[in-house]
Motif scaffolding. Structure first.
Motif, mmCIF file in Angstrom:
data_model
loop_
_atom_site.group_PDB
_atom_site.id
_atom_site.type_symbol
_atom_site.label_atom_id
_atom_site.label_comp_id
_atom_site.label_asym_id
_atom_site.label_seq_id
_atom_site.Cartn_x
_atom_site.Cartn_y
_atom_site.Cartn_z
ATOM 1 N N ILE A 94 39.264 48.757 110.249
ATOM 2 C CA ILE A 94 38.441 49.790 109.590
ATOM 3 C C ILE A 94 36.965 49.546 109.873
ATOM 4 C CG2 ILE A 94 37.737 50.737 107.357
ATOM 5 C CD1 ILE A 94 40.544 50.311 106.355
ATOM 6 N N ILE A 95 36.559 48.284 109.850
ATOM 7 C CA ILE A 95 35.169 47.948 110.163
ATOM 8 C C ILE A 95 34.819 48.409 111.570
ATOM 9 C CG2 ILE A 95 33.563 46.044 110.578
ATOM 10 C CD1 ILE A 95 34.900 44.525 108.331
ATOM 11 N N LEU A 96 35.751 48.207 112.521
ATOM 12 C CA LEU A 96 35.509 48.607 113.900
ATOM 13 C C LEU A 96 35.332 50.120 114.005
ATOM 14 C CD1 LEU A 96 35.328 47.890 116.884
ATOM 15 C CD2 LEU A 96 37.825 48.108 117.016
ATOM 16 N N VAL A 97 36.181 50.880 113.318
ATOM 17 C CA VAL A 97 36.088 52.342 113.354
ATOM 18 C C VAL A 97 34.759 52.814 112.766
ATOM 19 C CG1 VAL A 97 37.060 54.492 112.445
ATOM 20 C CG2 VAL A 97 38.580 52.709 113.332
ATOM 21 N N THR A 98 34.407 52.279 111.603
ATOM 22 C CA THR A 98 33.155 52.711 110.966
ATOM 23 C C THR A 98 31.938 52.278 111.765
ATOM 24 O OG1 THR A 98 33.149 50.728 109.561
ATOM 25 C CG2 THR A 98 34.173 52.721 108.664
ATOM 26 N N ASP A 99 32.034 51.113 112.437
ATOM 27 C CA ASP A 99 30.927 50.677 113.286
ATOM 28 C C ASP A 99 30.683 51.688 114.408
ATOM 29 O OD1 ASP A 99 30.380 48.416 111.858
ATOM 30 O OD2 ASP A 99 31.527 47.067 113.137
ATOM 31 N N TRP A 100 31.759 52.166 115.015
ATOM 32 C CA TRP A 100 31.627 53.174 116.079
ATOM 33 C C TRP A 100 31.061 54.480 115.527
ATOM 34 C CZ3 TRP A 100 31.458 52.928 121.119
ATOM 35 C CH2 TRP A 100 32.040 51.847 121.787
ATOM 36 N N LEU A 101 31.536 54.908 114.354
ATOM 37 C CA LEU A 101 31.049 56.154 113.767
ATOM 38 C C LEU A 101 29.560 56.071 113.436
ATOM 39 C CD1 LEU A 101 34.011 57.096 111.374
ATOM 40 C CD2 LEU A 101 33.381 58.216 113.519
ATOM 41 N N ILE A 102 29.164 54.946 112.838
ATOM 42 C CA ILE A 102 27.752 54.778 112.464
ATOM 43 C C ILE A 102 26.878 54.720 113.703
ATOM 44 C CG2 ILE A 102 26.097 53.182 111.409
ATOM 45 C CD1 ILE A 102 28.364 52.431 109.428
ATOM 46 N N TRP A 103 27.322 53.957 114.714
ATOM 47 C CA TRP A 103 26.548 53.852 115.951
ATOM 48 C C TRP A 103 26.439 55.217 116.622
ATOM 49 C CZ3 TRP A 103 27.596 54.695 121.151
ATOM 50 C CH2 TRP A 103 26.653 54.185 122.058
ATOM 51 N N SER A 104 27.534 55.984 116.627
ATOM 52 C CA SER A 104 27.532 57.318 117.241
ATOM 53 C C SER A 104 26.572 58.254 116.507
ATOM 54 C CB SER A 104 28.940 57.914 117.228
ATOM 55 O OG SER A 104 29.833 57.106 117.958
ATOM 56 N N PHE A 105 26.512 58.126 115.180
ATOM 57 C CA PHE A 105 25.610 58.980 114.407
ATOM 58 C C PHE A 105 24.160 58.661 114.747
ATOM 59 C CE2 PHE A 105 23.010 60.184 110.811
ATOM 60 C CZ PHE A 105 23.468 61.466 110.534
ATOM 61 N N PHE A 106 23.812 57.361 114.838
ATOM 62 C CA PHE A 106 22.452 56.976 115.220
ATOM 63 C C PHE A 106 22.110 57.517 116.602
ATOM 64 C CE2 PHE A 106 22.561 53.794 111.819
ATOM 65 C CZ PHE A 106 21.259 53.879 111.353
ATOM 66 N N LEU A 107 23.056 57.397 117.528
ATOM 67 C CA LEU A 107 22.828 57.888 118.889
ATOM 68 C C LEU A 107 22.633 59.405 118.891
ATOM 69 C CD1 LEU A 107 22.755 57.274 121.942
ATOM 70 C CD2 LEU A 107 25.234 57.665 121.982
ATOM 71 N N PHE A 108 23.498 60.118 118.156
ATOM 72 C CA PHE A 108 23.415 61.581 118.095
ATOM 73 C C PHE A 108 22.083 62.021 117.500
ATOM 74 C CE2 PHE A 108 23.960 65.345 115.353
ATOM 75 C CZ PHE A 108 24.224 66.294 116.330
ATOM 76 N N GLU A 109 21.692 61.423 116.376
ATOM 77 C CA GLU A 109 20.441 61.808 115.714
ATOM 78 C C GLU A 109 19.243 61.551 116.620
ATOM 79 O OE1 GLU A 109 17.962 60.762 111.643
ATOM 80 O OE2 GLU A 109 18.693 59.194 112.976
ATOM 81 N N THR A 110 19.204 60.375 117.245
ATOM 82 C CA THR A 110 18.060 60.013 118.079
ATOM 83 C C THR A 110 17.957 60.917 119.302
ATOM 84 O OG1 THR A 110 18.267 57.708 117.357
ATOM 85 C CG2 THR A 110 16.949 58.127 119.327
#
Length: 274
Positions: A57-73
């Motif tokens: 679960i940590i791995l999945v959320t890490d990818w989601l959070i990283w993807s959100f930062f990338l998308f926003e930036t």
């Protein structure tokens, strides 16, 4: 969104207020998703510290959070006019994207400590919440102001539960945060670590500000209700005055017509019949 130097120095400046309307619009749309993500970052950090969350679960959320930062930036950088200015003012996002790549943590477990970098985002969220709260107070949106206070209390509750050994659960942390923010201070739950006390000191100062905002918001809410009644009465009076003015204007026109007719009759008297 801020023009202040401090948020720029710590890399949490957001979109400059002088930017184009499209960039400001999308930055506004991303504010609340960012708040929800920041709350989850704190919850995940707490659960991981207590060993209560599976690694997958940590791995999945890490990818989601990283993807959100990338998308926003990427999105906001593409929209702003001054891209260099935006990236320099939000350098923390770049650090999180570059050093927070989940595959890097899998290959180098020691790099996992960089996950805590994402907690810095909480500071940015609090800054954005503060500026948003000021705008909300100006519009007297009492419900949203209460929601902001609730979000800060929940975030603080999870943080203190992970920081201080004397506070075992997030529920105890939220209760402690609520008592601290309101400056009541029952003393039934007290942080014992240096980190917990430092965070408590920060929360006390923030609590003074939050409840000052709430008091001002309540006052503004009730004052605005009275102002609405006054405005309605003034509009009714203005409508009546406009009606009276229209009638007076009509009477003046009728009198002018009568006066002109009389003058015309004097100048051209009717000829007497023979």
């Amino acid at each position: 969104m801020s023009n202040q130097p401090f948020p720029r120095v710590i890399g949490l400046a957001g979109v400059d207020r002088n930017e184009n309307s499209k960039a400001l619009k999308y930055a506004g749309h991303l504010e609340w998703p960012m708040v929800l993500m920041a709350i989850w970052i704190i919850i995940e950090w707490y659960l991981q510290a207590k060993g209560a969350i599976p690694a997958n679960i940590i791995l999945v959320t890490d990818w989601l959070i990283w993807s959100f930062f990338l998308f926003e930036t990427v999105l906001l950088t593409s929209l702003v006019r001054n891209k260099k200015h935006y990236l320099i003012g939000n350098w923390v996002n770049l650090v999180i994207i570059l050093l927070g790549f989940p595959l890097l943590w899998e290959e180098f477990p020691a790099a996992g400590v960089l996950r805590t970098l994402r907690l810095i985002v909480m500071g940015g969220i609090l800054i954005h919440i503060s500026s948003t709260a000021k705008r909300i107070l100006a519009r007297n949106h009492l419900g949203t102001t209460l929601m902001i206070g609730f979000i800060i209390t929940v975030m603080a509750g999870f943080l203190i539960a992970g920081l201080d050994p004397a506070i075992e659960t997030p529920w105890e942390g939220i209760w402690w945060a609520w008592v601290t923010v309101t400056t009541v201070g029952y003393g039934d739950i007290v942080p014992v670590s240096t980190e917990g006390r430092l965070f408590g000191s920060f929360l006390i100062l923030m609590g003074i500000g939050i409840f000052s905002m709430l008091t001002a918001s309540f006052s503004a809410f009730f004052v605005s209700r009275d102002e609405k009644l006054v405005v309605q009465r003034e509009q009714q009076i203005l409508a009546k005055l406009e009606l009276i003015e229209m009638r007076i204007h009509k009477i003046e026109n009728d009198l002018n017509k009568v006066a002109k007719a009389q003058q015309q009759a004097i100048k051209n008297p009717p000829t007497a019949p023979y």
